[in-house]
Scaffold this motif. Structure first.
Motif, PDB file in Angstrom:
ATOM      1  N   PHE A  10       0.804  -1.222   0.000  1.00 35.89           N
ATOM      2  CA  PHE A  10       0.000   0.000   0.000  1.00 35.89           C
ATOM      3  C   PHE A  10       0.840   1.278   0.000  1.00 35.89           C
ATOM      4  O   PHE A  10       0.277   2.366  -0.125  1.00 35.89           O
ATOM      5  CB  PHE A  10      -0.927   0.027   1.221  1.00 35.89           C
ATOM      6  N   LYS A  11       2.146   1.163   0.132  1.00 38.22           N
ATOM      7  CA  LYS A  11       2.993   2.343   0.301  1.00 38.22           C
ATOM      8  C   LYS A  11       2.896   3.279  -0.914  1.00 38.22           C
ATOM      9  O   LYS A  11       3.119   2.876  -2.046  1.00 38.22           O
ATOM     10  CB  LYS A  11       4.446   1.932   0.526  1.00 38.22           C
ATOM     11  N   ASN A  12       2.524   4.526  -0.634  1.00 42.24           N
ATOM     12  CA  ASN A  12       2.392   5.584  -1.649  1.00 42.24           C
ATOM     13  C   ASN A  12       1.376   5.251  -2.743  1.00 42.24           C
ATOM     14  O   ASN A  12       1.446   5.796  -3.846  1.00 42.24           O
ATOM     15  CB  ASN A  12       3.750   5.896  -2.293  1.00 42.24           C
ATOM     16  N   LYS A  13       0.450   4.359  -2.438  1.00 40.32           N
ATOM     17  CA  LYS A  13      -0.555   3.966  -3.422  1.00 40.32           C
ATOM     18  C   LYS A  13      -1.893   4.648  -3.145  1.00 40.32           C
ATOM     19  O   LYS A  13      -2.138   5.204  -2.077  1.00 40.32           O
ATOM     20  CB  LYS A  13      -0.754   2.444  -3.398  1.00 40.32           C
ATOM     21  N   LEU A  14      -2.766   4.591  -4.128  1.00 39.61           N
ATOM     22  CA  LEU A  14      -4.149   5.012  -3.973  1.00 39.61           C
ATOM     23  C   LEU A  14      -4.956   3.740  -3.745  1.00 39.61           C
ATOM     24  O   LEU A  14      -5.033   2.891  -4.628  1.00 39.61           O
ATOM     25  CB  LEU A  14      -4.625   5.757  -5.224  1.00 39.61           C
ATOM     26  N   VAL A  15      -5.529   3.602  -2.569  1.00 38.56           N
ATOM     27  CA  VAL A  15      -6.191   2.353  -2.164  1.00 38.56           C
ATOM     28  C   VAL A  15      -7.703   2.547  -2.171  1.00 38.56           C
ATOM     29  O   VAL A  15      -8.221   3.497  -1.572  1.00 38.56           O
ATOM     30  CB  VAL A  15      -5.725   1.898  -0.764  1.00 38.56           C
ATOM     31  N   LEU A  16      -8.399   1.644  -2.850  1.00 37.89           N
ATOM     32  CA  LEU A  16      -9.860   1.689  -2.916  1.00 37.89           C
ATOM     33  C   LEU A  16     -10.443   0.511  -2.138  1.00 37.89           C
ATOM     34  O   LEU A  16     -10.171  -0.645  -2.467  1.00 37.89           O
ATOM     35  CB  LEU A  16     -10.327   1.626  -4.368  1.00 37.89           C
ATOM     36  N   VAL A  17     -11.209   0.810  -1.104  1.00 39.38           N
ATOM     37  CA  VAL A  17     -11.921  -0.219  -0.344  1.00 39.38           C
ATOM     38  C   VAL A  17     -13.360  -0.225  -0.839  1.00 39.38           C
ATOM     39  O   VAL A  17     -14.071   0.776  -0.706  1.00 39.38           O
ATOM     40  CB  VAL A  17     -11.875   0.067   1.170  1.00 39.38           C
ATOM     41  N   SER A  18     -13.776  -1.344  -1.419  1.00 34.47           N
ATOM     42  CA  SER A  18     -15.097  -1.378  -2.042  1.00 34.47           C
ATOM     43  C   SER A  18     -15.641  -2.797  -2.052  1.00 34.47           C
ATOM     44  O   SER A  18     -14.874  -3.758  -2.145  1.00 34.47           O
ATOM     45  CB  SER A  18     -14.995  -0.848  -3.478  1.00 34.47           C
ATOM     46  N   PRO A  19     -16.972  -2.962  -1.948  1.00 30.61           N
ATOM     47  CA  PRO A  19     -17.545  -4.304  -1.955  1.00 30.61           C
ATOM     48  C   PRO A  19     -17.819  -4.832  -3.361  1.00 30.61           C
ATOM     49  O   PRO A  19     -18.211  -4.079  -4.252  1.00 30.61           O
ATOM     50  CB  PRO A  19     -18.868  -4.115  -1.202  1.00 30.61           C
ATOM     51  N   SER A  20     -17.594  -6.129  -3.532  1.00 27.65           N
ATOM     52  CA  SER A  20     -18.006  -6.818  -4.759  1.00 27.65           C
ATOM     53  C   SER A  20     -18.923  -7.997  -4.433  1.00 27.65           C
ATOM     54  O   SER A  20     -19.413  -8.667  -5.335  1.00 27.65           O
ATOM     55  CB  SER A  20     -16.780  -7.325  -5.536  1.00 27.65           C
ATOM     56  N   ALA A  21     -19.120  -8.256  -3.131  1.00 31.95           N
ATOM     57  CA  ALA A  21     -19.926  -9.398  -2.707  1.00 31.95           C
ATOM     58  C   ALA A  21     -21.375  -9.242  -3.171  1.00 31.95           C
ATOM     59  O   ALA A  21     -21.907  -8.135  -3.250  1.00 31.95           O
ATOM     60  CB  ALA A  21     -19.880  -9.539  -1.182  1.00 31.95           C
ATOM     61  N   ALA A  22     -21.982 -10.368  -3.489  1.00 32.14           N
ATOM     62  CA  ALA A  22     -23.368 -10.368  -3.973  1.00 32.14           C
ATOM     63  C   ALA A  22     -24.300  -9.779  -2.928  1.00 32.14           C
ATOM     64  O   ALA A  22     -24.187 -10.057  -1.737  1.00 32.14           O
ATOM     65  CB  ALA A  22     -23.790 -11.801  -4.302  1.00 32.14           C
ATOM     66  N   GLY A  23     -25.211  -8.918  -3.386  1.00 29.54           N
ATOM     67  CA  GLY A  23     -26.215  -8.366  -2.505  1.00 29.54           C
ATOM     68  C   GLY A  23     -25.858  -7.046  -1.856  1.00 29.54           C
ATOM     69  O   GLY A  23     -26.709  -6.422  -1.220  1.00 29.54           O
ATOM     70  N   ILE A  24     -24.602  -6.596  -1.980  1.00 27.76           N
ATOM     71  CA  ILE A  24     -24.220  -5.310  -1.392  1.00 27.76           C
ATOM     72  C   ILE A  24     -24.338  -4.208  -2.440  1.00 27.76           C
ATOM     73  O   ILE A  24     -25.047  -3.225  -2.254  1.00 27.76           O
ATOM     74  CB  ILE A  24     -22.789  -5.353  -0.818  1.00 27.76           C
ATOM     75  N   LYS A  25     -23.636  -4.372  -3.565  1.00 29.77           N
ATOM     76  CA  LYS A  25     -23.747  -3.435  -4.678  1.00 29.77           C
ATOM     77  C   LYS A  25     -23.810  -4.226  -5.972  1.00 29.77           C
ATOM     78  O   LYS A  25     -23.010  -5.141  -6.179  1.00 29.77           O
ATOM     79  CB  LYS A  25     -22.547  -2.474  -4.716  1.00 29.77           C
ATOM     80  N   ASN A  26     -24.749  -3.883  -6.821  1.00 32.84           N
ATOM     81  CA  ASN A  26     -24.882  -4.592  -8.086  1.00 32.84           C
ATOM     82  C   ASN A  26     -23.706  -4.270  -9.001  1.00 32.84           C
ATOM     83  O   ASN A  26     -23.260  -3.123  -9.068  1.00 32.84           O
ATOM     84  CB  ASN A  26     -26.189  -4.206  -8.783  1.00 32.84           C
ATOM     85  N   PRO A  27     -23.181  -5.276  -9.726  1.00 30.28           N
ATOM     86  CA  PRO A  27     -22.095  -5.008 -10.671  1.00 30.28           C
ATOM     87  C   PRO A  27     -22.584  -4.175 -11.849  1.00 30.28           C
ATOM     88  O   PRO A  27     -23.788  -4.073 -12.100  1.00 30.28           O
ATOM     89  CB  PRO A  27     -21.660  -6.409 -11.116  1.00 30.28           C
ATOM     90  N   LEU A  28     -21.639  -3.597 -12.574  1.00 36.29           N
ATOM     91  CA  LEU A  28     -21.960  -2.744 -13.717  1.00 36.29           C
ATOM     92  C   LEU A  28     -21.634  -3.442 -15.020  1.00 36.29           C
ATOM     93  O   LEU A  28     -20.650  -4.186 -15.111  1.00 36.29           O
ATOM     94  CB  LEU A  28     -21.157  -1.436 -13.643  1.00 36.29           C
ATOM     95  N   SER A  29     -22.441  -3.181 -16.023  1.00 34.33           N
ATOM     96  CA  SER A  29     -22.104  -3.596 -17.383  1.00 34.33           C
ATOM     97  C   SER A  29     -21.234  -2.495 -17.975  1.00 34.33           C
ATOM     98  O   SER A  29     -21.623  -1.323 -17.997  1.00 34.33           O
ATOM     99  CB  SER A  29     -23.371  -3.774 -18.214  1.00 34.33           C
ATOM    100  N   THR A  30     -20.038  -2.849 -18.440  1.00 35.63           N
ATOM    101  CA  THR A  30     -19.103  -1.880 -19.012  1.00 35.63           C
ATOM    102  C   THR A  30     -18.637  -2.376 -20.379  1.00 35.63           C
ATOM    103  O   THR A  30     -18.848  -3.551 -20.725  1.00 35.63           O
ATOM    104  CB  THR A  30     -17.872  -1.689 -18.096  1.00 35.63           C
TER     105      THR A  30
END
Length: 376
Positions: free
Chosen positions: A311-331
């Motif tokens: 993580f040193k000097n990085k941009l870290v994104l904490v985000s859920p991908s588990a089913a039922g928390i946030k729906n995935p996106l079509s890209t």
């Protein structure tokens, strides 16, 4: 001359199609765009973005969602120990989390104060002190607030609500929202920006403790695919940057006053000029399909299975991908991309100046090409 009539007929037909929208042709155009977007991807390219994924495995091992916010606090502290530049926590924390145990303590304290406190003397004060200490241990919101305050480097999302008509009305605007808004905004003829009628903010303690905020409202095309990012929202006379734009600016050490926006044209972060559509949206250039960004499971981070050095000097994104928390996106590059990874692609393209631009003269060139080819 049949050939002349046929040529004129075809030319006129395509000129008409140039002015009249046809759903089938628009859909076909989007599919061709998706193919081109897949070809320009760079899945193996270097990236300073790291994802910490609240995935199905983490949910299974740590317990059902929503988790106690003390778990989120522990994860933030583990990541912060690795000295990242900035952290994005992609969860809308707009309601306090009060456990049943905390409510029972409140009831017990109220009952004690009303009945026997005056007769208990010193022992009564000792009992109340014990209740307060237990409350401290059970107050998960306070633990997360402490974790957010620790480095002042966590960006939280907010959510705007839109209505068909946004009227002018007197609304008391949050001081933090004013501070985090873009101050240098220019309006151009024909330039527009999404407008909101209401906003969902994190609870006040989190809002004050966070290092920044930005909206995470998404934009979808007619086929339900996310190809664009709304960089700016107008709310109550303020121009608020997106969650991804705020993260990118802080990673580049640029405060809110250093962000400039020309509505319907460009958004500027220092020397990075981001082209936008007339609606102040940007076309996202994707790094690649799902899995193109370095990713670690939240459970592994929490239990030290991931070295803090990643993580040193990085941009870290904490985000859920588990089913039922946030729906995935079509890209364009993946039909089931987690929202957090979509944000990673948006930020990656900003930091690496990978932009897709739809020039203002594009439509005129199309008409000229139709006429020239028709004449030939």
């Amino acid at each position: 001359n049949p050939a002349l009539l046929l040529g004129l007929g075809i030319t006129v037909l395509f000129l008409v199609l140039g002015f009249v929208r046809v759903a089938f042709l628009d859909s076909l155009d989007l599919k061709v765009y998706d193919v081109m977007m897949g070809l320009r991807g760079e899945p193996a390219a270097k990236s300073d973005i790291v994802m910490v994924d609240i995935d199905d495995d983490s949910i299974e091992k740590l317990g059902r969602w929503p988790w106690p916010r003390s778990l989120l606090a522990q994860g933030i502290q583990k990541i912060d120990a690795g000295q990242p530049k900035i952290i994005g926590l992609n969860l809308l924390l707009s309601e306090p989390q009060k456990s049943d145990g905390l409510e029972e303590l409140d009831n017990l304290e109220t009952l004690f104060a009303k009945t026997i406190f005056n007769r208990a003397g010193k022992q009564g004060h000792t009992f109340l002190q014990a209740i307060n200490q237990a409350r401290e241990r059970l107050d998960n919101d306070k633990k997360l607030t402490a974790a957010l305050t620790g480095g002042q480097k966590v960006v939280l999302p907010i959510l705007f609500k839109e209505s068909a008509v946004v009227g002018e009305r007197e609304v008391e605007t949050n001081a933090v929202l004013i501070e985090q808004s873009i101050q240098n905004v220019k309006k151009t003829e024909g330039g527009e920006v999404p407008r909101a009628s209401d906003v969902l903010l994190p609870i006040d303690a989190f809002l004050k403790a966070a290092g920044g905020i930005g909206h995470f409202n998404l934009a979808y095309d007619m086929d339900g695919t996310a190809r664009r990012e709304r960089l700016v929202y107008e709310y109550n006379g303020l121009y608020v940057p997106s969650y991804t734009l705020k993260l990118a600016s802080l990673y580049l050490n640029l405060p809110a006053r250093k962000i400039k926006a020309t509505l319907g044209s460009t958004v500027t972060l220092g020397d990075v000029s981001i082209p936008t559509t007339w609606y102040t949206e940007r076309l996202v250039s994707f790094k690649g399909p799902r899995g193109s960004v370095n990713r670690y499971a939240y459970f592994d981070v929490l239990y030290d299975k991931v070295p803090a050095s990643v993580f040193k000097n990085k941009l870290v994104l904490v985000s859920p991908s588990a089913a039922g928390i946030k729906n995935p996106l079509s890209t364009p590059t993946d039909p089931t991309m987690p929202v957090g990874e979509f944000s990673a692609h948006v930020i990656w393209s900003i930091l690496n100046k990978k932009f897709v631009q739809q020039p203002a003269w594009g439509s005129l060139l199309e008409l000229v090409a139709i006429i020239v080819i028709g004449l030939i």
